[in-house]
Design an enzyme around this catalytic site. Structure first.
Site, PDB file in Angstrom:
ATOM      1  N   LYS A 204      13.556  61.885   9.027  1.00  0.00           N
ATOM      2  CA  LYS A 204      13.458  60.428   9.084  1.00  0.00           C
ATOM      3  C   LYS A 204      12.312  59.942   8.188  1.00  0.00           C
ATOM      4  CE  LYS A 204      12.602  56.602  12.187  1.00  0.00           C
ATOM      5  NZ  LYS A 204      12.297  56.126  13.526  1.00  0.00           N
ATOM      6  N   GLU A 210       6.791  70.941   8.309  1.00  0.00           N
ATOM      7  CA  GLU A 210       7.683  72.099   8.431  1.00  0.00           C
ATOM      8  C   GLU A 210       8.916  71.930   7.548  1.00  0.00           C
ATOM      9  OE1 GLU A 210       6.315  70.336  10.898  1.00  0.00           O
ATOM     10  OE2 GLU A 210       6.201  71.479  12.782  1.00  0.00           O
ATOM     11  N   GLY A 265      14.001  59.199  16.058  1.00  0.00           N
ATOM     12  CA  GLY A 265      14.377  60.544  15.622  1.00  0.00           C
ATOM     13  C   GLY A 265      15.271  61.248  16.634  1.00  0.00           C
ATOM     14  N   ARG A 266      14.884  61.185  17.917  1.00  0.00           N
ATOM     15  CA  ARG A 266      15.665  61.918  18.930  1.00  0.00           C
ATOM     16  C   ARG A 266      16.941  61.180  19.318  1.00  0.00           C
ATOM     17  NH1 ARG A 266      10.809  60.353  20.415  1.00  0.00           N
ATOM     18  NH2 ARG A 266      10.486  58.795  22.029  1.00  0.00           N
ATOM     19  N   GLU A 351      10.058  63.971  25.253  1.00  0.00           N
ATOM     20  CA  GLU A 351       9.381  63.196  24.200  1.00  0.00           C
ATOM     21  C   GLU A 351       9.481  61.703  24.524  1.00  0.00           C
ATOM     22  OE1 GLU A 351       8.842  64.434  19.736  1.00  0.00           O
ATOM     23  OE2 GLU A 351      10.558  63.079  19.821  1.00  0.00           O
ATOM     24  N   HIS A 382      21.938  85.488  36.332  1.00  0.00           N
ATOM     25  CA  HIS A 382      21.449  86.868  36.267  1.00  0.00           C
ATOM     26  C   HIS A 382      20.042  86.927  35.710  1.00  0.00           C
ATOM     27  CE1 HIS A 382      25.432  88.312  37.373  1.00  0.00           C
ATOM     28  NE2 HIS A 382      25.846  87.261  36.680  1.00  0.00           N
ATOM     29  N   LYS A 495      -0.536  67.602  15.024  1.00  0.00           N
ATOM     30  CA  LYS A 495      -0.157  67.614  13.608  1.00  0.00           C
ATOM     31  C   LYS A 495      -1.382  67.478  12.720  1.00  0.00           C
ATOM     32  CE  LYS A 495       4.399  65.429  13.960  1.00  0.00           C
ATOM     33  NZ  LYS A 495       5.205  64.262  13.633  1.00  0.00           N
TER      34      LYS A 495
HETATM   35  O1  F6P Z   1       7.024  65.680  15.933  1.00  0.00           O
HETATM   36  C1  F6P Z   1       7.880  64.829  16.546  1.00  0.00           C
HETATM   37  C2  F6P Z   1       8.847  64.177  15.600  1.00  0.00           C
HETATM   38  O2  F6P Z   1       8.284  63.030  15.059  1.00  0.00           O
HETATM   39  C3  F6P Z   1      10.137  63.855  16.343  1.00  0.00           C
HETATM   40  O3  F6P Z   1      10.081  62.688  17.040  1.00  0.00           O
HETATM   41  C4  F6P Z   1      11.114  63.894  15.242  1.00  0.00           C
HETATM   42  O4  F6P Z   1      12.417  64.018  15.725  1.00  0.00           O
HETATM   43  C5  F6P Z   1      10.639  65.095  14.451  1.00  0.00           C
HETATM   44  O5  F6P Z   1       9.245  65.025  14.542  1.00  0.00           O
HETATM   45  C6  F6P Z   1      11.084  65.157  13.032  1.00  0.00           C
HETATM   46  O6  F6P Z   1      10.652  64.058  12.303  1.00  0.00           O
HETATM   47  P1  F6P Z   1      11.304  63.718  10.906  1.00  0.00           P
HETATM   48  O7  F6P Z   1      12.734  63.436  11.122  1.00  0.00           O
HETATM   49  O8  F6P Z   1      10.559  62.513  10.409  1.00  0.00           O
HETATM   50  O9  F6P Z   1      11.116  64.901  10.000  1.00  0.00           O
END
Ligand code: F6P
Length: 525
Positions: A204, A210, A265-266, A351, A382, A495
């Site tokens: 987003k 990452e 995002g979620r 979240e 199990h 972060k």
């Molecule tokens: O670290 C949390 C977050 O901001 C989430 O809310 C989001 O889904 C994820 O990181 C990834 O963010 P982006 O889509 O901006 O890479």
């Protein structure tokens, strides 16, 4: 949920006191007795919405509890908050944003947004079509046969879950990489040909460390696989609400799909973030997923609280957490195709509602989000079900089960789906009713609550409905708790510190970092 809709004056509510009294009362009763004394509980405490039937008979509730939970929700401004959500008003006041996920499914939002959504959906379908037909070849002119989606959190969990749930043999090969651990990308790329592999960088913000690190590694892999520098852009799709940042990274406009800042995002699976679903399962399946969600949107928007399935799921989760004091909740789908549901739900619920700050100021007096966890049944039986049955903590469970199996052509003598369903129903009964014994090792105390969510068939429509149900349940819980489910400031500090530690590991001074971090960094450098 505007900042003003949750009035602090109203949090010393008679309903809260009454619910606390109900909790004390119900803690003296046993579920087994409630179930025995009222065999109609499954009728009176069940709700249906679209393809979902939900039976709450085995929750530690009764109609008086439901009445007060619903009265509490109304007093907390549930109806105003719900209207605000669907009208596209600011429901995320700390970031001054609406929450537009229902508009992505065609419910709520204004005409302009609806047109923009439709346009982006067409672009997404066209791009999927071009890749499928080979009209978007790789750098050697051969058709692209694999798409590797790189994203994390909300840019990963939803599409990963849906692809895992709905794909069958022969579908387009779509893979997912989230972890910055190099092993994740390496494992997914194993055996792939750079000339026939494209990447979708899904972010987003297009700033997530990452994701950008993995995207850079993917670029290096393509170059090492013979892709000329000039052809790189042709093998990267960008999916983002920050097109400028994506362009700077090297995404070309023709391979860019966008969505909107007002889509959390979620909650973004329903946007172009779901591109991998459209490619792997087909655009029709993606549409069916959205249709299923839209059906629940309309139900949630229009049904009174007493018939409102997502609202009931949300209110019962608050009842268990905030009044019965149960700190965690397990989600156990008896469907291997839903094995990733708990991970998606973890981000959605924790979240969204894992917060302490009240919208009205100060901190929330009640406990907020439970810890969400779980895996698929019957495997779970199990593993940790021992503790669910006899452990000291009571863990409410959401069981999810489908009447039919998606496995093609199960022979008449193949009884595995029946075994699966039998186990699901048996576990729920055993948890609730238990078993008496003079031997404490063999005693099952029972009184352990669960809900049973039943769908006819695990198809795209039912899955969309199920996910939307949990989204609105999470929203309902936030309304009564008086918190903002749409921000996530709790992820920021880690972060920022990670950036500082990264610099320390690279030889920096690490000023401001604590002694333990220095000691550990020295060991790990
Ligand atoms: O670290 C949390 C977050 O901001 C989430 O809310 C989001 O889904 C994820 O990181 C990834 O963010 P982006 O889509 O901006 O890479």
């Amino acid at each position: 949920m505007t900042a003003s809709s949750h009035d602090p004056e109203k949090t010393a509510l008679p309903e809260i006191e009454s619910l606390q009294a109900h909790a004390a009362r119900l803690q003296t009763l046993a579920l087994r007795d409630l179930l025995r004394d009222d065999p109609t509980r499954s009728t009176t405490l069940s709700l249906d919405a679209g393809p979902i039937h939900a039976d709450f008979a085995r929750q530690c509730i009764d109609t008086a509890v439901l009445h007060d939970l619903e009265a509490w929700a109304l007093r907390c401004g549930f109806e105003t908050s719900r209207n605000d959500l669907f009208a596209g008003r600011i429901v995320n006041p700390t970031e001054k944003r609406p929450a537009l996920h229902t508009a992505l499914r065609g419910v709520g939002g204004d005409t302009q947004l609806a047109q923009a959504v439709a346009l982006e959906r067409r672009r997404m379908a066209e791009l999927a079509g071009r890749i499928r037909s080979g009209a978007l070849p790789g750098f050697r002119g051969m058709p692209i046969t694999t798409l590797v989606c790189i994203g994390i959190g909300g840019s990963d969990l939803g599409p990963r879950l849906v692809c895992d749930a709905l794909t069958s043999e022969g579908d387009f090969d779509v893979r997912f990489v989230a972890n910055v651990d190099p092993d994740d990308l390496e494992r997914e790329l194993r055996g792939l040909n750079a000339a026939t592999t494209a990447f979708a960088v899904i972010s987003k913000t297009f700033t997530t460390r990452e994701t950008l690190a993995n995207a850079a590694a993917a670029r290096a892999w393509l170059l090492a696989g013979g892709c000329p520098e000039a052809a790189l852009a042709g093998q990267f799709i960008g999916i983002t609400a920050a097109p400028e940042a994506a362009r700077r990274w090297g995404i070309s406009d023709s391979l860019m799909l966008t969505f909107w800042e007002g889509v959390g995002g979620r909650y973004s699976l329903w946007s172009s973030v779901g591109f991998g679903v459209a490619l792997a399962c087909g655009v029709e399946a993606f549409d069916a997923l959205l249709d299923g969600a839209a059906l629940i949107d309309r139900h949630f928007r229009d049904a009174p609280l007493s018939d409102n399935l997502p609202a009931r799921i949300g209110l019962i989760s608050v009842w268990n957490r905030s009044f019965l004091g149960l700190p965690s909740q397990a989600v156990v789908p008896y469907a291997e195709r839903l094995r990733l549901l708990p991970a998606w739900l973890q981000q959605l619920v924790m979240e969204s509602n894992g917060k302490s700050a009240a919208l009205a100021g100060g901190t929330v007096a009640l406990k907020t989000s439970p810890v969400i966890w779980g895996t698929s049944g019957t495997n779970a039986q199990h593993s940790y079900f021992q503790q669910l049955h006899q452990g000291p903590d009571i863990v409410p469970v959401d069981f999810i089960v489908a009447r039919g199996s998606r496995a093609e052509a199960l022979g008449a003598d193949d009884d595995r789906h029946r075994i699966l369903v039998a186990n699901c129903l048996a576990q729920s009964a055993a948890l609730a009713i238990g078993k008496t014994s003079d031997d404490p090792h063999r005693l099952f105390p029972g009184n352990r609550p669960s809900s049973m969510l039943v769908i006819a068939q695990l198809d795209a429509r039912a899955l969309g409905a199920l996910l939307a149900c949990y989204e609105h349940a999470t929203f309902t819980a936030a309304v009564v708790l008086g918190i903002n489910p749409f921000d996530q400031f709790g992820v920021e500090l880690g972060k920022v510190l990670a950036g500082e530690v990264e610099a320390l590991l690279a030889g920096g001074a690490g000023e401001g970092l604590d002694a333990t971090t220095h000691a550990l960094a020295k060991r790990l450098r």
